[in-house]
Scaffold this active site. Structure first.
Site, PDB file in Angstrom:
ATOM      1  N   TYR A 161       4.725 -19.950   8.325  1.00  0.00           N
ATOM      2  CA  TYR A 161       5.792 -19.278   7.568  1.00  0.00           C
ATOM      3  C   TYR A 161       5.607 -19.502   6.073  1.00  0.00           C
ATOM      4  CZ  TYR A 161      10.640 -18.030   6.301  1.00  0.00           C
ATOM      5  OH  TYR A 161      11.770 -17.469   5.749  1.00  0.00           O
TER       6      TYR A 161
ATOM      7  N   GLY B 203       0.831  -1.203   0.000  1.00  0.00           N
ATOM      8  CA  GLY B 203       0.000   0.000   0.000  1.00  0.00           C
ATOM      9  C   GLY B 203       0.869   1.258   0.000  1.00  0.00           C
TER      10      GLY B 203
HETATM   11  P1  NAD Z   1      16.034 -12.433  11.153  1.00  0.00           P
HETATM   12  O1  NAD Z   1      15.078 -13.060  12.092  1.00  0.00           O
HETATM   13  O2  NAD Z   1      17.457 -12.262  11.595  1.00  0.00           O
HETATM   14  O3  NAD Z   1      15.523 -11.014  10.665  1.00  0.00           O
HETATM   15  C1  NAD Z   1      14.176 -10.666  10.568  1.00  0.00           C
HETATM   16  C2  NAD Z   1      14.020  -9.251  11.070  1.00  0.00           C
HETATM   17  O4  NAD Z   1      12.645  -8.864  10.947  1.00  0.00           O
HETATM   18  C3  NAD Z   1      14.389  -9.100  12.550  1.00  0.00           C
HETATM   19  O5  NAD Z   1      15.203  -7.967  12.732  1.00  0.00           O
HETATM   20  C4  NAD Z   1      13.035  -8.949  13.240  1.00  0.00           C
HETATM   21  O6  NAD Z   1      13.105  -8.228  14.456  1.00  0.00           O
HETATM   22  C5  NAD Z   1      12.231  -8.236  12.161  1.00  0.00           C
HETATM   23  N1  NAD Z   1      10.786  -8.424  12.297  1.00  0.00           N
HETATM   24  C6  NAD Z   1      10.110  -9.576  12.514  1.00  0.00           C
HETATM   25  N2  NAD Z   1       8.788  -9.344  12.593  1.00  0.00           N
HETATM   26  C7  NAD Z   1       8.626  -8.001  12.404  1.00  0.00           C
HETATM   27  C8  NAD Z   1       7.494  -7.146  12.382  1.00  0.00           C
HETATM   28  N3  NAD Z   1       6.250  -7.620  12.568  1.00  0.00           N
HETATM   29  N4  NAD Z   1       7.696  -5.814  12.190  1.00  0.00           N
HETATM   30  C9  NAD Z   1       8.950  -5.326  12.017  1.00  0.00           C
HETATM   31  N5  NAD Z   1      10.058  -6.077  12.045  1.00  0.00           N
HETATM   32  C10 NAD Z   1       9.897  -7.412  12.227  1.00  0.00           C
HETATM   33  O7  NAD Z   1      15.991 -13.306   9.811  1.00  0.00           O
HETATM   34  P2  NAD Z   1      16.839 -13.218   8.482  1.00  0.00           P
HETATM   35  O8  NAD Z   1      17.516 -14.524   8.309  1.00  0.00           O
HETATM   36  O9  NAD Z   1      17.659 -11.968   8.454  1.00  0.00           O
HETATM   37  O10 NAD Z   1      15.685 -13.134   7.388  1.00  0.00           O
HETATM   38  C11 NAD Z   1      15.327 -11.915   6.748  1.00  0.00           C
HETATM   39  C12 NAD Z   1      14.277 -12.178   5.687  1.00  0.00           C
HETATM   40  O11 NAD Z   1      14.758 -13.114   4.729  1.00  0.00           O
HETATM   41  C13 NAD Z   1      12.982 -12.786   6.262  1.00  0.00           C
HETATM   42  O12 NAD Z   1      11.880 -12.224   5.585  1.00  0.00           O
HETATM   43  C14 NAD Z   1      13.109 -14.256   5.933  1.00  0.00           C
HETATM   44  O13 NAD Z   1      11.856 -14.873   5.818  1.00  0.00           O
HETATM   45  C15 NAD Z   1      13.866 -14.209   4.617  1.00  0.00           C
HETATM   46  N6  NAD Z   1      14.592 -15.457   4.373  1.00  0.00           N
HETATM   47  C16 NAD Z   1      15.715 -15.765   5.090  1.00  0.00           C
HETATM   48  C17 NAD Z   1      16.374 -16.971   4.862  1.00  0.00           C
HETATM   49  C18 NAD Z   1      17.620 -17.346   5.622  1.00  0.00           C
HETATM   50  O14 NAD Z   1      18.164 -18.418   5.386  1.00  0.00           O
HETATM   51  N7  NAD Z   1      18.162 -16.530   6.490  1.00  0.00           N
HETATM   52  C19 NAD Z   1      15.889 -17.857   3.885  1.00  0.00           C
HETATM   53  C20 NAD Z   1      14.735 -17.510   3.190  1.00  0.00           C
HETATM   54  C21 NAD Z   1      14.103 -16.307   3.426  1.00  0.00           C
END
Ligand code: NAD
Ligand code: UDP
Length: 312
Positions: free
Chosen positions: A145, A102
Site C-alpha cells: 500500500y 494516460g
Molecule cells: P474503500 O475500500 O471503501 O474504497 C475503495 C474503493 O476502490 C472501493 O469501492 C473498491 O471496490 C474500489 N477499488 C479497489 N480496487 C479497485 C480497482 N482495481 N479498480 C476499480 N476499483 C477499485 O476505501 P476508502 O476509505 O473509501 O478509500 C478511498 C481512497 O482514499 C483510497 O485510494 C485510499 O487509499 C485513500 N485513503 C483513505 C484513507 C481512509 O482513512 N479512509 C486514508 C488515506 C487514503
C-alpha cells in the site's frame, strides 16, 4: 459551471460521499468501481439521478471516457483488505495511476490522486509536514500500500513535468464516517461495531499509539477545494484533522457515546504499525483556505448512528 467528473473507487466509503457531493453541486458524475471493497449499497440512492452513471471496471485495465476532472480514489484502504492480495494492491495503485494519467493526458482532464499519510510510514517527524520524506519499510506488510501510493505520487509528478498533465496530490489522513465497511478492520469501525454488539473492544498493543481522525465531510470539502486550485499548485497537501488521540482514548470515547458495557482487551500490535500520526495542515490552510470543522465526538455520534442501522 456544470462539469463531467469521473470518480474511480466511487462505490467505496469516501468515493460514495464524494459522488454525492459532486452531484449535489450540479455536476455529471461517472462512478467507476470493481466492487472489491466498495458496494452498490453505498451509491444505490444516487442511481435515480439521471446525471449519475455507474460502471463496473477495474482501473488496472485502460478506460476511455470524456470528462473534465478525475478523482482517482480506487484502492483498498484498510490494512486487512490491502494485504489480502498485496500484488493486486500494487497493481491498483501503480497501473491504476498510469491508466488514469494516460486518460487525463489524452483528454486534457485535471486529475486528483487520493494519496495517503502512509507515505510517511512510521514517521520520525511529528506532526508530519509535506516536506517530510517518510520512513517506510519497503518489504514490510504495509509496503504494498505505502510503496504503491508513493510510486503513484511519483507518476503524477512525472506526468505533470513531462506531459503537462494538470495533477493534484492529496495526502489523506485517517478518515471515518458512515458507509465504512463494518468488517474492514479499521479502528473506528471495529470499536463502534464491537461496542454496539457488546463484544470486547480490541486494542492492538498497549493503545498508546496515536492517530488523527477526520470526518468524511471535511475530507470531501478538502478534495473539492484542492481540485479547484490553479494549475500551478499540484501539492502534495495534507488533508486531515490535527486532533490527535491514542487508541485508548478512542476506545473510551466510543464506549461513552454508545453507552456500551463492552470490556477493553489488548491484542498483539501488527508489524510496522506506525506509533504516531498527526497532520501539519498549514499548507491546506494557506492554499485551500481549508481546515476540518467536525470534532471527533460529533463525527463519532453521526458514525455510531449509521452503524446502529446496519449492525445487528
Ligand atoms: P474503500 O475500500 O471503501 O474504497 C475503495 C474503493 O476502490 C472501493 O469501492 C473498491 O471496490 C474500489 N477499488 C479497489 N480496487 C479497485 C480497482 N482495481 N479498480 C476499480 N476499483 C477499485 O476505501 P476508502 O476509505 O473509501 O478509500 C478511498 C481512497 O482514499 C483510497 O485510494 C485510499 O487509499 C485513500 N485513503 C483513505 C484513507 C481512509 O482513512 N479512509 C486514508 C488515506 C487514503
Ligand atoms: N487498531 C486497534 N484495534 C483494532 C483495529 C486497529 O487498536 O481493532 C489500531 C491499529 O493497530 C492502529 C490504529 O488502530 O494502531 C489505526 O488502525 P487502522 O487500521 O484504522 O488505520 P492505520 O493503521 O492504517 O492508520
Amino acid at each position: 459551471m456544470k462539469k463531467k467528473i469521473l470518480v474511480t473507487g466511487g462505490a467505496g466509503f469516501i468515493g460514495s460521499h464524494l459522488c454525492e457531493r459532486l452531484l449535489n453541486e450540479g455536476n455529471e458524475v461517472v462512478c467507476l468501481d470493481n466492487y472489491f471493497t466498495g458496494q452498490k449499497e453505498n451509491i444505490v440512492h444516487l442511481l435515480k439521478n439521471p446525471y449519475f452513471e455507474l460502471i463496473r471496471h477495474d482501473v488496472t485495465m485502460p478506460f476511455f471516457i470524456e470528462v473534465d476532472e478525475i478523482y482517482n480514489m480506487a484502492c483498498p484502504a484498510s490494512p486487512i483488505h490491502y494485504q489480502y492480495n498485496s500484488i493486486k494492491t500494487i497493481k491498483t495503485s501503480v497501473m491504476g495511476a498510469i491508466n488514469m494519467l494516460g486518460l487525463a493526458k489524452r483528454i486534457k482532464a485535471k486529475i486528483l490522486q487520493a494519496s495517503t499519510s502512509e507515505v510517511y510510514g512510521d514517521p520520525k517527524v511529528h506532526p508530519q509536514t509535506e516536506s517530510y520524506w517518510g520512513n517506510v519499510n519497503p518489504i514490510g506488510p504495509r509496503a504494498c500500500y505505502d510503496e504503491g501510493k508513493r510510486c503513484a505520487e511519483t507518476l503524477f509528478v512525472s506526468y505533470h513535468q513531462q506531459n503537462n498533465v494538470r495533477v493534484k496530490l492529496m495526502r489523506i489522513f485517517n478518515t471515518y464516517g458512515p458507509r465504512m465497511h463494518p468488517n474492514d478492520g479499521r479502528v473506528v469501525s471495529n470499536f463502534i461495531v464491537q461496542a454496539l454488539q457488546g463484544k470486547d473492544i480490541t486494542i492492538y498493543g498497549d493503545g498508546t499509539q496515536t492517530r488523527s481522525f477526520q470526518y468524511v465531510d471535511d475530507l470531501v470539502e478538502g478534495a473539492i477545494r484542492l481540485m479547484a486550485t490553479g494549475d500551478d499548485f499540484i501539492g502534495p497537501v495534507n488533508i486531515g484533522n490535527p486532533g490527535e488521540f491514542t487508541m485508548l482514548e478512542l476506545a473510551e470515547k466510543v464506549l461513552k457515546l454508545t453507552g456500551s458495557s463492552s470490556k477493553i482487551i489488548h491484542m498483539p500490535l501488527p508489524a510496522d504499525d506506525p506509533l504516531q500520526r498527526k497532520p501539519d495542515i498549514s499548507l491546506a490552510k494557506e492554499k485551500l483556505n481549508w481546515e476540518p470543522l467536525i470534532p471527533l465526538e460529533e463525527g463519532l455520534i453521526k458514525t455510531i448512528d449509521y452503524f446502529k442501522t446496519i449492525v445487528k
